[in-house]
Design an enzyme around this catalytic site. Structure first.
Site, PDB file in Angstrom:
ATOM      1  N   ASN A   7      -5.168 -36.337  -9.479  1.00  0.00           N
ATOM      2  CA  ASN A   7      -4.425 -35.103  -9.232  1.00  0.00           C
ATOM      3  C   ASN A   7      -5.329 -34.202  -8.403  1.00  0.00           C
ATOM      4  O   ASN A   7      -6.169 -33.490  -8.936  1.00  0.00           O
ATOM      5  CB  ASN A   7      -4.076 -34.464 -10.578  1.00  0.00           C
ATOM      6  CG  ASN A   7      -3.347 -33.135 -10.415  1.00  0.00           C
ATOM      7  OD1 ASN A   7      -3.141 -32.663  -9.294  1.00  0.00           O
ATOM      8  ND2 ASN A   7      -2.976 -32.536 -11.538  1.00  0.00           N
ATOM      9  N   ARG A  85      -0.562 -37.635  -8.304  1.00  0.00           N
ATOM     10  CA  ARG A  85       0.386 -36.530  -8.433  1.00  0.00           C
ATOM     11  C   ARG A  85       0.584 -35.940  -7.040  1.00  0.00           C
ATOM     12  O   ARG A  85      -0.377 -35.612  -6.346  1.00  0.00           O
ATOM     13  CB  ARG A  85      -0.179 -35.452  -9.347  1.00  0.00           C
ATOM     14  CG  ARG A  85       0.723 -34.247  -9.385  1.00  0.00           C
ATOM     15  CD  ARG A  85       0.128 -33.130 -10.174  1.00  0.00           C
ATOM     16  NE  ARG A  85       1.062 -32.034 -10.254  1.00  0.00           N
ATOM     17  CZ  ARG A  85       0.702 -30.763 -10.332  1.00  0.00           C
ATOM     18  NH1 ARG A  85      -0.563 -30.435 -10.352  1.00  0.00           N
ATOM     19  NH2 ARG A  85       1.611 -29.824 -10.401  1.00  0.00           N
ATOM     20  N   HIS A 174       7.006 -29.100 -11.905  1.00  0.00           N
ATOM     21  CA  HIS A 174       6.630 -29.552 -13.258  1.00  0.00           C
ATOM     22  C   HIS A 174       7.537 -30.685 -13.731  1.00  0.00           C
ATOM     23  O   HIS A 174       7.692 -30.898 -14.935  1.00  0.00           O
ATOM     24  CB  HIS A 174       6.728 -28.420 -14.306  1.00  0.00           C
ATOM     25  CG  HIS A 174       5.740 -27.316 -14.130  1.00  0.00           C
ATOM     26  ND1 HIS A 174       6.089 -25.988 -14.317  1.00  0.00           N
ATOM     27  CD2 HIS A 174       4.425 -27.329 -13.801  1.00  0.00           C
ATOM     28  CE1 HIS A 174       5.021 -25.239 -14.102  1.00  0.00           C
ATOM     29  NE2 HIS A 174       4.004 -26.016 -13.792  1.00  0.00           N
ATOM     30  N   ARG A 235       1.410 -15.424 -11.331  1.00  0.00           N
ATOM     31  CA  ARG A 235       2.604 -15.334 -10.477  1.00  0.00           C
ATOM     32  C   ARG A 235       3.639 -14.427 -11.134  1.00  0.00           C
ATOM     33  O   ARG A 235       3.836 -14.476 -12.352  1.00  0.00           O
ATOM     34  CB  ARG A 235       3.218 -16.707 -10.241  1.00  0.00           C
ATOM     35  CG  ARG A 235       2.356 -17.626  -9.435  1.00  0.00           C
ATOM     36  CD  ARG A 235       3.084 -18.934  -9.129  1.00  0.00           C
ATOM     37  NE  ARG A 235       2.122 -20.001  -8.916  1.00  0.00           N
ATOM     38  CZ  ARG A 235       2.195 -21.202  -9.474  1.00  0.00           C
ATOM     39  NH1 ARG A 235       3.203 -21.525 -10.270  1.00  0.00           N
ATOM     40  NH2 ARG A 235       1.266 -22.092  -9.222  1.00  0.00           N
ATOM     41  N   GLU A 379       1.265 -35.419 -18.661  1.00  0.00           N
ATOM     42  CA  GLU A 379       1.717 -35.789 -17.316  1.00  0.00           C
ATOM     43  C   GLU A 379       0.965 -37.012 -16.792  1.00  0.00           C
ATOM     44  O   GLU A 379       1.540 -37.853 -16.113  1.00  0.00           O
ATOM     45  CB  GLU A 379       1.521 -34.597 -16.368  1.00  0.00           C
ATOM     46  CG  GLU A 379       2.424 -33.431 -16.744  1.00  0.00           C
ATOM     47  CD  GLU A 379       2.025 -32.132 -16.074  1.00  0.00           C
ATOM     48  OE1 GLU A 379       2.474 -31.903 -14.947  1.00  0.00           O
ATOM     49  OE2 GLU A 379       1.262 -31.351 -16.665  1.00  0.00           O
TER      50      GLU A 379
END
Ligand code: ADP
Length: 392
Positions: A7, A85, A174, A235, A379
C-alpha cells in the site's frame, strides 16, 4: 499461499506478507517519512517491533530494504504474488484485476481523478515489477466496490457535460474495508447473503459510510474524491461549496489553498483547534475542553444523520457495522451515534459497547433487528485473498 500486500502512499508505504488461505499475517511493516532525514522502516514480527533508520530514502530504497527484511526472514521463496492497493479506479474498474501493461495505462488515465494517490500507487507497482519480475501482480481498488451504485446515487446535480466529458460523478472510497466488514458481518450475524441491508461505517482518519444491499454497495458518503461526506480527522466532509469562493476572497488566496485547508486543516482538527486524533480529543473533552467536546459532537451528529440517510436506498435496516480505528475503539462516539438513532429501533447496550474495543467484536445493542455491531476491518487480508483468487 503467501502474498505480499503493498500500500504505497505519498510519504509512507505499508507492506505485509499474508497467508491468504489461513489469513495468518507473517510480517507487517511500514516505511515512513519517505524522502526526509527521518525516513525509517518499521516492522512487526510475532508481536515484536523492529526499526531500521534509512535517512533520505524514498519509495525505491525503502521497498528494497523491506524486501531485504523479507529475505532475512526467509519469506521471499514462498511468495506467490503481489497485491497492490490502488485508490482511484474511476469507472474503469469494478473488481480487482491482474496487472498488465494495459491495466497500468488505465490506472494512469485515472490520475486526474486521484492526483494525490494514484501516482504513489503506480510507483509501488513499478518498483514491485522490478523487484519481482516473475511474480504475478494484482490491483485492488478502493473505488471498485462502489461501482454497483445506481445512476441516481452517483450522479451530481451539475451540468451533465461535467460527467460526460470530465468523469465528474460520485465514486466512493474505502471499498475494500466496506466489503470486508459487510461480508464478515453477514457471516457472523447469520444473515442471508442474498437478502440483507447494512450500513457500514469505516471511521479512521478518513471516514465513510456505505449502504450495502445484498452484498452490493448501493450508496456511499464519499464522492469524486475522499473529501465528501462525513467529518474526518483533518477533512471537512461535505460543506457548502460556496465557502471556497467566499474564503478565497476573504483571505485573498487562491481557491486551491482553501481546498487544501478543507483537506488538511478541517474536520476534528479544525473544529477542536487541538488535534485530528480522537483519543486526544476524548481526553481533552473529559478535562472540559469545550471545542474538543464540540468536535466530537459534530463528528457524531453528522455520522448519525448520514447513517439514517443511507437507510433510504436500503429500504430497511438489519445492522449498522462500526469499523476503523474510531469505529473499533471509541465507545463514546458509538454511544452518541446510536443514541441519536434510537428512533430506528437501535437500543444501545452500554456494557457491550464498553467491552467492544481493541479488536473485540460483537453486538453493541440490546435490539437484534436492527442491531449495531463492531467488526474489526482487515483490508490487507482482503487484498491478499483477491490476489490469491486471481492468480491461482
Ligand atoms: P487510518 O485511517 O489512518 O488507518 P485508523 O483506522 O488507525 O486510521 O484510525 C485512527 C483514529 O482512531 C484516530 O482518530 C484515533 O484517535 C482513533 N482511535 C484509535 N484508538 C482509539 C481509542 N482507544 N479511543 C478512541 N479513538 C481511538
Amino acid at each position: 499461499m503467501n502474498i505480499l500486500v503493498l500500500n504505497c502512499g505519498s510519504s509512507s508505504a505499508k507492506f505485509a506478507v499474508i497467508d491468504a488461505t489461513t489469513g495468518d499475517e507473517r510480517v507487517s511493516g511500514i516505511a515512513q517519512r519517505l524522502n526526509s532525514g527521518e525516513a525509517s522502516l518499521d516492522w512487526k514480527l510475532d508481536g515484536h517491533k523492529h526499526t531500521r533508520a534509512l535517512p533520505g530514502a524514498g519509495h525505491d530504497r525503502c521497498l528494497r530494504a523491506a524486501v531485504e527484511v523479507l529475505g532475512e526472514l526467509g519469506l521471499l521463496a514462498g511468495l506467490a504474488g503481489v497485491g497492490h492497493r490502488v485508490v482511484h479506479g474511476g469507472s474503469r474498474f469494478s473488481a480487482s484485476i491482474r496487472i498488465t501493461p494495459e491495466v497500468v495505462s488505465e490506472v494512469e488515465a485515472c490520475i486526474p481523478l486521484g492526483p494525490l494517490h494514484n501516482p504513489p500507487n503506480l510507483l509501488g507497482i513499478s518498483i514491485a515489477h522490478e523487484l519481482f519480475p516473475a511474480l504475478p501482480q494484482v490491483a485492488v481498488f478502493d473505488t471498485a466496490f462502489h461501482q454497483t451504485m445506481p445512476p441516481r446515487a452517483y450522479t451530481y446535480a451539475v451540468p451533465h457535460a461535467w460527467l460526460e466529458e470530465h468523469e465528474v460523478r460520485r465514486y466512493g472510497f474505502h471499498g475494500t474495508s466496506h466489503r470486508f466488514v459487510a461480508e464478515a458481518a453477514v457471516a457472523a450475524l447469520g444473515l442471508d447473503p442474498t437478502d440483507h441491508a447494512l450500513v457500514t461505517a469505516h471511521l479512521g482518519n478518513g471516514a465513510s459510510a456505505t449502504a450495502v444491499r445484498d452484498g452490493r454497495s448501493v450508496d456511499t458518503t464519499m464522492g469524486l474524491t475522499p473529501l465528501e461526506g462525513l467529518v474526518m480527522g483533518t477533512r471537512s466532509g461535505s460543506v457548502d461549496p460556496a465557502i471556497i469562493g467566499h474564503m478565497a476572497r476573504a483571505l485573498d488566496v487562491a481557491p486551491t489553498q482553501i481546498l487544501d485547508a478543507l483537506n488538511k486543516q478541517s474536520g476534528l482538527l479544525g473544529v477542536s483547534g487541538l488535534s485530528n486524533d480522537l483519543r486526544t480529543l476524548e481526553e481533552a473533552a473529559g478535562r472540559g475542553h469545550a471545542r474538543a467536546r464540540l468536535a466530537i459532537d459534530v463528528f457524531s451528529y453528522v455520522l448519525a444523520k448520514a447513517i439514517a440517510a443511507l437507510v433510504v436506498p436500503l429500504g430497511r435496516l438489519d445492522a449498522v457495522v462500526f469499523t476503523g480505528g474510531i469505529g473499533e475503539n471509541s465507545s463514546l462516539v458509538r454511544a452518541q451515534v446510536l443514541t441519536q438513532l434510537a428512533f430506528l429501533g437501535l437500543d444501545l447496550d452500554a456494557e457491550a459497547n464498553a467491552r467492544c474495543v481493541r479488536g473485540v467484536s460483537g453486538r453493541i445493542t440490546t435490539s437484534t433487528r436492527p442491531q449495531a455491531v463492531v467488526v474489526p476491518t482487515n483490508e490487507e487480508l482482503l487484498i491478499a485473498r483477491d490476489t490469491a483468487a486471481l492468480i491461482s
